[in-house]
Write an enzyme that holds these catalytic residues in place. Structure first.
Site, short mmCIF file in Angstrom:
data_model
loop_
_atom_site.label_atom_id
_atom_site.label_comp_id
_atom_site.label_asym_id
_atom_site.label_seq_id
_atom_site.Cartn_x
_atom_site.Cartn_y
_atom_site.Cartn_z
N GLY A 280 -3.30 -0.22 -15.20
CA GLY A 280 -4.65 -0.19 -14.65
C GLY A 280 -5.60 0.59 -15.53
O GLY A 280 -5.71 0.33 -16.73
N GLY B 9 -8.33 4.47 -7.89
CA GLY B 9 -7.04 3.79 -7.78
C GLY B 9 -6.09 4.47 -6.81
O GLY B 9 -6.48 4.90 -5.73
N VAL B 10 -4.82 4.56 -7.22
CA VAL B 10 -3.79 5.17 -6.38
C VAL B 10 -4.16 6.62 -6.04
O VAL B 10 -4.00 7.06 -4.90
CB VAL B 10 -2.42 5.12 -7.10
N ASP B 11 -4.67 7.34 -7.02
CA ASP B 11 -5.04 8.74 -6.82
C ASP B 11 -6.06 8.88 -5.69
O ASP B 11 -5.88 9.67 -4.75
CB ASP B 11 -5.59 9.30 -8.13
N ASP C 165 0.85 -1.18 0.00
CA ASP C 165 0.00 0.00 0.00
C ASP C 165 0.89 1.24 0.00
O ASP C 165 1.54 1.54 1.00
CB ASP C 165 -0.89 -0.03 1.25
N ILE C 166 0.92 1.95 -1.11
CA ILE C 166 1.81 3.10 -1.24
C ILE C 166 1.48 4.20 -0.22
O ILE C 166 2.35 4.97 0.16
CB ILE C 166 1.81 3.64 -2.69
N ASN D 164 -4.86 12.25 -12.26
CA ASN D 164 -5.46 12.69 -13.51
C ASN D 164 -5.14 14.17 -13.68
O ASN D 164 -4.66 14.82 -12.74
CB ASN D 164 -6.97 12.39 -13.56
N TYR E 109 -5.53 3.32 -17.03
CA TYR E 109 -5.04 4.01 -18.22
C TYR E 109 -4.56 3.06 -19.31
O TYR E 109 -4.11 3.50 -20.37
CB TYR E 109 -3.95 5.00 -17.83
#
Length: 176
Positions: free
Chosen positions: A123, A31-33, A9-10, A23, A125
């Protein structure tokens, strides 16, 4: 510069900077964002809105990078970068490499010693994990050649799935 690949988990990484696969609006997403915005707290969204009203009124361009504070994250900074969206016809690999290159450059200019990347462009993109790992490898090689005195000591690739982790390990020559 030491390179590590791990699944995790970042948002939990205790590094100087984490990279957000953002984005162009910088106003959060999935997602990550979405995970980074949630973990960093509402201050991150406020900082991104401030960037949109000052330096980036049209949003962050694909392949570029910009930094904000990390707020409630263990990381001091969040480096936001926008990957090319293959589903939208953005197939220029140079833009994908630029996401990694510009993030490395910005981390170094901030004085970061360690940096954690997700699989930018994979993912939602539409870029394959191997293509993303190759872009990351090429960007790191270019960065090391052009910044031999960089203070970056560690670059982590923090990946969400076993498949993406395996692709990064294979491309980056890391043991499984």
């Amino acid at each position: 510069m030491r390179i590590t690949v791990l699944r995790g988990d970042i948002t939990q990484r205790r590094v100087d900077a984490v990279v957000n696969a953002a984005n162009s609006s910088l106003l959060g997403g999935g997602g990550v964002d979405g995970a980074l915005h949630l973990a960093a707290g509402p201050e991150l969204l406020a900082a991104c809105r401030e960037l949109r009203t000052t330096d980036l009124p049209h949003g962050l361009q694909t392949g570029a990078a910009v930094a904000t504070a990390g707020f409630r994250l263990p990381a001091r900074w969040v480096i936001h970068t926008v990957g090319p969206n293959r589903h939208a016809g953005q197939t220029n690999r140079a833009l994908l490499v630029s996401c990694f290159s510009e993030s490395l450059r910005l981390a170094d200019s901030l004085g970061a010693r360690d940096l954690a990347f997700p699989a930018v462009g994979a993912g939602a993109y539409g870029w394959g994990a191997e293509a993303v790992a190759q872009a990351a490898r090429d960007a790191m090689a270019g960065f090391q050649a052009s910044h031999p005195a960089s203070g970056l000591e560690l670059v982590e690739f923090v990946l969400h799935t076993a498949e993406v982790e395996a692709a990064f390990r294979d491309v980056l020559g890391q043991p499984r």
